[in-house]
Design a protein around this motif. Structure first.
Motif, PDB file in Angstrom:
ATOM      1  N   ASN A 118     -15.687 -31.436   4.610  1.00 51.92           N
ATOM      2  CA  ASN A 118     -14.662 -31.975   5.507  1.00 51.92           C
ATOM      3  C   ASN A 118     -15.092 -31.894   6.967  1.00 51.92           C
ATOM      4  OD1 ASN A 118     -13.208 -32.341   3.183  1.00 51.92           O
ATOM      5  ND2 ASN A 118     -11.692 -30.759   3.597  1.00 51.92           N
ATOM      6  N   SER A 122     -15.853 -35.130   9.510  1.00 53.03           N
ATOM      7  CA  SER A 122     -15.071 -35.210  10.742  1.00 53.03           C
ATOM      8  C   SER A 122     -15.953 -35.312  11.973  1.00 53.03           C
ATOM      9  CB  SER A 122     -14.169 -33.972  10.866  1.00 53.03           C
ATOM     10  OG  SER A 122     -13.242 -33.906   9.810  1.00 53.03           O
ATOM     11  N   PHE A 146     -15.117 -41.194   4.230  1.00 53.34           N
ATOM     12  CA  PHE A 146     -14.491 -39.941   3.786  1.00 53.34           C
ATOM     13  C   PHE A 146     -14.959 -39.579   2.383  1.00 53.34           C
ATOM     14  CE2 PHE A 146     -11.350 -43.240   2.670  1.00 53.34           C
ATOM     15  CZ  PHE A 146     -10.959 -42.895   1.384  1.00 53.34           C
ATOM     16  N   ASP A 267      -6.922 -37.372   7.780  1.00 56.36           N
ATOM     17  CA  ASP A 267      -6.429 -35.995   7.694  1.00 56.36           C
ATOM     18  C   ASP A 267      -5.584 -35.802   6.442  1.00 56.36           C
ATOM     19  OD1 ASP A 267      -7.679 -35.390  10.077  1.00 56.36           O
ATOM     20  OD2 ASP A 267      -5.877 -35.680  11.302  1.00 56.36           O
ATOM     21  N   LEU A 270      -7.829 -35.659   3.146  1.00 59.32           N
ATOM     22  CA  LEU A 270      -8.554 -34.398   2.963  1.00 59.32           C
ATOM     23  C   LEU A 270      -7.619 -33.345   2.389  1.00 59.32           C
ATOM     24  CD1 LEU A 270     -10.815 -34.118   6.151  1.00 59.32           C
ATOM     25  CD2 LEU A 270     -11.338 -35.145   3.930  1.00 59.32           C
TER      26      LEU A 270
END
Length: 344
Positions: A118, A122, A146, A267, A270
């Motif tokens: 993650n 990011s 992602f 967000d 995740l």
């Protein structure tokens, strides 16, 4: 580069100007296609994006899950032609068009620890800067990459070594480097569109495939295979893109609104995936108690890791200096992500 320049420019957009642009912009229906079902990870991401866009604009987002507009190649063609405004597609399918995107299929390059994964997605410079330019060259605005979880091999027979894959026809995406990977692992790689995979396993045309476990559950792959094997060799990566002409034609305030919606969805997804692999495994075991779930030991993984070295070399041969630079940047980004997680 471009994304950061835009972000800096946003600070000078006054609230009154944003309101004026929003009020004057024509309300449109935006079309967004993805490679999974509505209740799968890409579908959940798309729904959150739709919710944010419709909450903050007069636009409507119409979602098209897997199969409604054809296979992966079809939706990419439609996105590049401007028929679709947004598309979510794995680099596994864009690898032929953007060879450098195949870097995500170098085995044992990507970590499987969720916190490191993650943090990497990011903050990665390679993802958030370098890949933007590569996608733009193909008429696509890269909005976000992602992760979708660790991939597992599902097979009819037990796999604990590359020798166990000898003679196994293993389905891969139409991705040259993924073909190289399973060739190095000892299998007979067999590229197939996703819509043909279940039937091919059912009729023994192929004997294996790989995917995140939530997808194995969702698509009932466990019904036509008997072993789910975690070799720790990769995670599944996907990318949300917009047609570049469409995106660049939006007022700056609307570009900002789209990117903010993407950030919210990122967000959200995740967090949504926390514990998803474990939950999916429990569902599979309940539906098919005879399923065998195998986690390879570090000793068992070592021969696969040794085979991965030649795949990395092949990636550099296929992509040249551009691919080599991407690979080096990714490794730097991954090291920084590991350090950041360790520091916390």
């Amino acid at each position: 580069m471009k994304a950061f320049a835009r972000a800096a420019g946003r600070t000078v957009v006054a609230a009154a100007a944003f309101a004026a642009v929003s009020a004057s912009a024509q309300a449109d229906t935006w079309r967004y296609a993805f490679e999974e079902a509505m209740d799968d990870v890409q579908g959940k991401f798309a729904q959150k994006f739709k919710e944010e866009v419709e909450k903050n604009s007069d636009h409507t987002v119409k979602l098209f899950p897997f199969g409604t507009l054809g296979e992966s190649a079809d939706i990419m063609e439609q996105a590049r032609a401007g028929i679709l405004q947004f598309v979510d597609q794995s680099p596994g399918f864009t690898g032929s068009m953007i060879p450098e995107a195949q870097v995500f299929f170098v085995p044992y390059l990507m970590p499987t620890e969720p916190e490191v994964v993650n943090t990497f997605f990011s903050e990665s410079e390679a993802i958030n800067e370098d890949f933007e330019d590569l996608y733009e060259e193909k008429g696509l605005e890269l909005l976000k990459m992602f992760p979708e979880g660790e991939v597992a091999m599902t097979t009819k027979e037990k796999v604990t070594s590359p020798e166990d894959l000898n003679g196994v026809k293993f389905r891969t995406m139409t991705n040259p480097l993924l073909v190289e990977s399973y060739d190095a692992f000892g299998a007979t790689p067999t590229p197939l569109p996703w819509g043909e995979v279940f039937g091919a396993l059912q009729t023994d045309i192929i004997q294996g495939q790989e995917n995140p476990v939530f997808w194995v559950w969702s698509t009932k792959m466990y019904e036509v295979t008997d072993y789910i094997t975690f070799a720790g060799h990769n995670i599944f990566t996907t990318a949300v893109m917009a047609n570049n002409d469409f995106f660049e034609g939006l007022p700056e305030a609307e570009q900002e609104m789209v990117e903010d919606a993407i950030d919210v969805a990122f967000d959200y997804i995740l967090e949504y995936q926390e514990g998803l692999t474990e939950k999916s495994l429990e569902q599979i075991k309940e539906a098919k108690p005879s399923i065998n779930i195998v986690h390879l030991t570090e000793e068992q993984r070592e021969p696969f890791k040794q085979a991965a070295a030649q795949v990395e070399e092949r990636f550099i041969e296929m992509t040249g200096e551009s691919g080599k630079a991407i690979l080096e940047q990714l490794k730097e980004d991954l090291a920084e992500a590991r350090e950041a997680v360790a520091a916390n």
